[in-house]
Design an enzyme around this catalytic site. Structure first.
Site, PDB file in Angstrom:
ATOM      1  N   TYR A 203      44.401  41.419  37.081  1.00 44.07           N
ATOM      2  CA  TYR A 203      43.250  41.075  36.501  1.00 44.07           C
ATOM      3  C   TYR A 203      42.287  41.881  36.176  1.00 44.07           C
ATOM      4  CZ  TYR A 203      38.297  39.742  36.609  1.00 44.07           C
ATOM      5  OH  TYR A 203      36.748  40.033  36.213  1.00 44.07           O
TER       6      TYR A 203
ATOM      7  N   SER B 199      33.743  43.814  33.954  1.00 45.73           N
ATOM      8  CA  SER B 199      33.412  43.731  35.296  1.00 45.73           C
ATOM      9  C   SER B 199      33.262  45.060  36.167  1.00 45.73           C
ATOM     10  CB  SER B 199      34.616  42.919  35.764  1.00 45.73           C
ATOM     11  OG  SER B 199      34.732  43.249  37.226  1.00 45.73           O
TER      12      SER B 199
ATOM     13  N   LYS C  74      40.923  43.821  32.250  1.00 47.55           N
ATOM     14  CA  LYS C  74      39.400  44.069  32.000  1.00 47.55           C
ATOM     15  C   LYS C  74      39.412  45.611  31.370  1.00 47.55           C
ATOM     16  CE  LYS C  74      37.409  40.308  32.495  1.00 47.55           C
ATOM     17  NZ  LYS C  74      36.990  39.446  31.591  1.00 47.55           N
TER      18      LYS C  74
END
Ligand code: UDP
Length: 349
Positions: free
Chosen positions: A153, A128, A157
């Protein structure tokens, strides 16, 4: 001879399902595992309606090493994995960080540990643009610095990227592609598959379409005092079918051995940034539907502005986002209207 199979983890999810369709269109045989934690089994009917294929599917949680191993034993023709299965809500990750670390990290570790055993040499990973944080220079290239994560989150990643870097360094016969998504929006033009968030949507587009459908009273625009031309945040919104097609190209690249290094990174965006208010106006123009909205305070953790330099992906992958914003917004609205017809418009909230 049996066809080469591609394992799609999280294949009933938003981006996974669109990738499954594009892989069938390209002549591959995608097979799906998903634990349905944030998706619906009905997606398989949507895939069938579009492609005519009944996709192989099993309800498997990638955290479950033994189930994963048994599944791989049954499918020795798998040549590559596209790993989508992950938790993806920033706010949920702040409330429940362990869930995010466990889901996102353990799943990847299990897959990587099993790949050599089943002679699977290729993996494409869903990363991302969150890894760039608020970039100092725009647009961001793949070489732009990674900034400290602002949520669990985002941390997962970044950690997954590091794990894959180290894994690729230690295993020169394994090929890895990290795809850094910007903001995926829209739905398949057929309206058979699209984004179906659980409960109240966090993301802009599902919130907009649910507001337009009368499910939500009004859109809250999070902040109009940012250092941007109209004061609202800027993102690079990319059509989900364009994004899915990039996965086909990336998988093809590693399967055919056309990659230049055994780990490569690509930004997947359009190359242009749009503000929240520009999206609101474009949605109204594309659909003819009035969108009630109000300006509210900033959402904690939001990045002010980010958009992609896509020249590396354009040149190396020969891929470019081609769908217009207008068609993309219409596709999202078409999907929302179909959900209303099917009484599936919102799961709750
Ligand atoms: N946004 C908004 N209202 C909403 C949801 C999102 O104003 O109900 C804004 C958000 O502040 C951000 C942009 O829309 O500037 C995109 O947010 P989203 O959650 O879709 O993606 P993000 O870029 O945060 O991953």
């Amino acid at each position: 001879m049996a066809k080469d199979k591609i394992l799609i983890t999280g294949g009933t999810g938003y981006i996974g399902s669109h990738t499954v369709v594009e892989l069938f269109n390209a002549g591959y045989e995608p097979i799906i595992i998903d634990n349905l934690s944030n998706s619906n089994i009905g997606v398989l009917d949507g895939i069938k309606a579009i492609t005519g294929h009944t996709v192989i599917y099993e309800n498997i949680d990638c955290k479950d090493y033994n189930s994963l191993e048994r599944f791989l034993e049954k499918h020795p023709e798998i040549v590559a994995i596209a790993h989508f299965a992950a938790s993806k809500s920033v706010s949920e990750s702040v409330e429940n960080p362990l869930l995010y670390y466990r889901n996102n990290i353990v799943s990847l570790l299990n897959l990587l540990q099993l790949m050599p055993k089943f002679n699977i040499k290729n993996i494409v990973f869903s990363s991302s643009c969150t890894v760039y944080g608020q970039p100092d220079k725009l647009p961001v290239t793949e070489e732009s610095p990674i900034k400290p994560a602002t949520s669990p989150y985002g941390s997962t990643k970044q950690m997954c990227e590091t794990i894959l870097q180290d894994y690729a360094f230690a295993n020169k016969d394994i090929n890895v592609i990290l795809l850094r998504y910007f903001n995926p929006i829209g739905a398949h033009p057929s309206g058979e598959i699209g984004e179906l968030p659980n409960g109240v949507p966090n993301n802009l587009l599902p919130y907009i379409t649910q507001t337009a459908a009368g499910i939500r009273k009004e859109l809250s625009v999070f902040g109009n005092d940012y250092n941007t031309p109209d004061g609202s945040c800027i993102r690079d919104y990319i059509n989900v079918v364009d994004l899915a097609k990039a996965h086909v190209v990336a998988l093809n690249r590693v399967i055919e051995g056309n990659n230049k290094k055994n780990i490569e990174i690509f930004n997947l965006g359009t190359g242009s940034g749009l503000s929240v208010l520009e999206i609101v106006t474009a949605f109204e123009k594309a659909t003819g539907v009035k969108l009630p909205y109000k300006i509210v305070g900033r959402r904690p953790g939001d990045i002010e502005k980010v958009w992609a330099d896509t020249s590396y992906a354009n040149k190396e992958l020969g891929w470019k986002a081609t769908e217009t914003l207008e068609d993309t917004l219409r596709s999202a609205w078409n999907w929302q209207q179909k959900l209303v017809e099917k009484n599936l418009a919102t799961t709750n909230g």
